[in-house]
Design an enzyme around this catalytic site. Structure first.
Site, PDB file in Angstrom:
ATOM      1  N   GLU A  40     -10.503  59.122  55.944  1.00 25.01           N
ATOM      2  CA  GLU A  40      -9.253  59.197  55.199  1.00 25.01           C
ATOM      3  C   GLU A  40      -8.865  57.846  54.598  1.00 25.01           C
ATOM      4  O   GLU A  40      -8.348  57.773  53.485  1.00 25.01           O
ATOM      5  CB  GLU A  40      -8.127  59.735  56.094  1.00 25.01           C
ATOM      6  N   TYR A 123       0.494  60.947  53.014  1.00 28.01           N
ATOM      7  CA  TYR A 123      -0.653  61.830  52.775  1.00 28.01           C
ATOM      8  C   TYR A 123      -1.743  61.614  53.817  1.00 28.01           C
ATOM      9  O   TYR A 123      -2.277  62.579  54.385  1.00 28.01           O
ATOM     10  CB  TYR A 123      -1.226  61.611  51.372  1.00 28.01           C
ATOM     11  N   ASP A 141      -1.677  65.253  47.478  1.00 27.29           N
ATOM     12  CA  ASP A 141      -2.041  64.088  46.687  1.00 27.29           C
ATOM     13  C   ASP A 141      -2.030  64.487  45.215  1.00 27.29           C
ATOM     14  O   ASP A 141      -1.585  65.593  44.857  1.00 27.29           O
ATOM     15  CB  ASP A 141      -3.394  63.512  47.111  1.00 27.29           C
TER      16      ASP A 141
END
Length: 218
Positions: A40, A123, A141
């Site tokens: 991520e 996010y 996103d």
């Protein structure tokens, strides 16, 4: 707006089962929460294909927060240099130090604790919760916002929009948020692209607000 949000989700998940990027290494069921956390951070402002090029070697060398922190900073920087965004090296090192100091090296399963980690925003925190811990949360996103805005006719395509997060929350299927988020991302990359979307192959073409407006303009 499509009349049935559940139908949209079902069709999206069906599309994902047949067309999704299931071979991305960080999506393997055996991937550890820390390895997902690494992915991520790498995926911030970076394409999946770019990340694919460095991810396997990185997590093999640095499978834990402890191994990241023990490595010379220059080695970490060199490992992720192809991704750009030089400050990412600091993200890895400082976040790893926080994980060791506060969580015994484990990736926390609460949004507030994730947001306290260096380099983690809303996010990334939501994505980690969904993908590493199986939580029923959504994440928005730029790509997700584009897909949802087009299909449901929302005026705002801003990923920070509370309206967009609320829509994603309402659509997110209990127990399948992991797949749902991956499906939205892959669909935005393959079909509902920013430029020249492939509306002809879209399973939502008949109900999509964007396609309706596009056809009217033509």
């Amino acid at each position: 707006m499509p009349d049935d949000g559940d139908e949209f989700v079902d069709n999206l998940l069906e599309w994902y089962a047949e067309n999704g990027r299931h071979d991305l290494p960080w999506r393997d069921p055996s991937t550890s929460p820390f390895e997902i956390f690494v992915a991520e951070l790498m995926l911030q402002q970076t394409s999946a294909e770019q990340v694919r090029g460095v991810y396997d070697e990185f997590v093999e060398q640095y499978p834990t927060a402890g191994t990241v922190l023990a490595a010379p900073e220059v080695d970490i920087a060199k490992s992720i240099e192809p991704l750009g965004l030089r400050k990412r090296t600091e993200y890895f090192r400082r976040a790893s130090a926080q994980l060791l100091a506060r969580h015994d090296g484990r990736v926390p399963a609460s949004r507030s604790e994730l947001l306290d980690l260096h380099g983690v925003g809303e996010y990334t925190a939501a994505s980690v919760l969904a993908h590493a811990h199986g939580r029923d949360v959504s994440a928005v996103d730029t790509n997700v916002a584009r897909v949802l805005a087009r299909v449901f006719g929302n005026e705002s395509t801003e990923p920070e929009s509370p309206e967009m997060w609320d829509l994603s929350d309402r659509l997110a299927p209990s127990g399948r948020c992991d797949d749902f988020l991956h499906a939205l991302i892959d669909f935005g990359a393959a079909v509902c692209t920013a430029r020249n979307p492939n509306c002809e192959s879209c399973p939502f073409e008949a109900a999509c607000e964007y396609e309706t407006e596009r056809s009217t303009d033509e």
